[in-house]
Write an enzyme that holds these catalytic residues in place. Structure first.
Site, short mmCIF file in Angstrom:
data_model
loop_
_atom_site.label_atom_id
_atom_site.label_comp_id
_atom_site.label_asym_id
_atom_site.label_seq_id
_atom_site.Cartn_x
_atom_site.Cartn_y
_atom_site.Cartn_z
CG ASP A 124 38.32 33.47 27.91
OD1 ASP A 124 38.37 33.33 26.45
OD2 ASP A 124 37.19 32.52 28.16
CG ASP A 125 37.52 35.81 32.88
OD1 ASP A 125 36.94 35.85 31.98
OD2 ASP A 125 37.36 35.12 33.78
CG HIS A 151 34.82 36.79 27.98
ND1 HIS A 151 34.06 35.91 27.52
CD2 HIS A 151 35.48 36.34 29.37
CE1 HIS A 151 34.46 35.24 28.71
NE2 HIS A 151 35.16 35.52 29.84
CG HIS A 187 40.99 31.70 32.27
ND1 HIS A 187 39.85 30.64 32.48
CD2 HIS A 187 38.76 32.26 32.38
CE1 HIS A 187 39.00 29.59 32.38
NE2 HIS A 187 37.81 31.76 32.45
ZN ZN Z 1 35.34 34.69 31.92
#
Ligand code: ZN
Length: 307
Positions: A109-110, A157, A263
């Site tokens: 993610d991110d 996301h 992440h």
């Molecule tokens: Zn996030």
């Protein structure tokens, strides 16, 4: 004409001239104002039409993608001799196809950030496909394209990752998603099919009805995925490499599907360091398959529609 009648006549003329002046002023005002009003009305009409056109264009592109997809599918099934087998195999859910195996879906993610390149290098070294739930990062066009070109799943996301903004209303939630979808489509030519809520579907930040948000995702053709194992690397201060390894390995469901939340955002150097160790340890255990999220993956969802 006596002086009284003369005065009356003059008064009459004065009033008449005044009336004519007023009438002329009115005509002038009409000539100036009406084009302005007309222009304003036309201006708003043009904006409205442009929006309608954009919508239609979006729908057209999506329809085109769908038709290309089905054409490819039909072509494949004609070219490959054992067609029935191929079609069944291609449409088999992961759970069936890899029955009895430990199915691990690594998700990041991110990103993308500079760490994404390192993550992609590691995945390529082990020939593993994963899923990237991305946000908008200017200047990371190469990384978005690497994700796609190297066979991973590119997913949404959010555009801003700003909880306050995204969850302020259903309109801003929708806008964030469509903006990101268009952003990724413009960079990679791929329209993402999977979504991960910032904070997960069970987040307590959003005041909007969850069902309304699920409806938006349905309408946009997006399936959302949460996770059932977490590196817990989103915590402030960061974790040691060992902690990340242990958190992930401790959450693996050996007899089924594990969607692992990790992440690749800035400051997650220990996650990158932990990645090869996690892969090695799981491979040592054997009977493991690393998969990208596709339409054949059973979604892991913390909150479902109607709950
Ligand atoms: Zn996030």
């Amino acid at each position: 004409m006596d002086s009284k009648s003369q005065l009356q006549y003059l008064e009459y003329r004065r009033k008449r001239v005044k009336r004519i002046k007023a009438f002329m002023l009115f005509i002038c005002a009409l000539f100036v104002l009406s084009p302005t009003v007309l222009c304003t009305v036309l201006f708003f009409k043009v904006i409205k039409l442009e929006k309608a056109f954009e919508n239609l264009e979006g729908q057209f592109i999506m329809a085109q993608e769908e038709s290309v997809k089905s054409e490819t599918f039909v072509a494949d099934s004609i070219i490959i001799p054992n067609t029935t087998d191929t079609i069944i195999k291609d449409n088999t859910p992961d759970a069936e196809k890899y029955e009895g195996q430990t199915r691990v879906y690594l998700t990041f993610d991110d990103g993308p950030t500079d760490y994404t390149d390192e993550v992609l290098d590691i995945l390529s070294e082990y020939d593993i496909k994963a899923t990237f739930f991305t946000i908008a990062h200017e200047g990371k066009e190469v990384e978005y394209n690497r994700i796609v070109d190297e066979g991973h799943t590119l997913a949404i996301h959010s555009y801003t990752h700003d909880y306050g903004k995204i969850y302020s209303s259903i309109d801003s939630f929708t806008e964030d998603i469509t903006t990101m979808s268009n952003y990724l489509y413009e960079i990679t030519g791929v329209r993402p099919k999977f979504y991960r809520f910032p904070g997960g579907s069970s987040n307590g930040v959003s005041g909007i009805s969850k069902d309304d948000m699920f409806d938006v995702l349905d309408k946009e053709g997006l399936v959302y995925f949460d996770w059932n194992a977490s590196a817990q690397d989103a915590v402030a201060g960061g974790l040691s490499t060992n902690q990340v390894v242990n958190n992930v390995l401790g959450g693996i469901n050996e007899n089924g599907e594990t969607v692992v939340l990790m992440h690749d955002s800035a400051g997650k150097s220990t996650t990158v360091e932990a990645l090869p160790i996690i892969i090695e340890r799981l491979k040592e255990k054997g009977n493991v398959v690393f998969l990208p999220i596709t339409e054949y993956t059973e979604p892991v969802q913390h909150v479902k529609k109607g709950e």
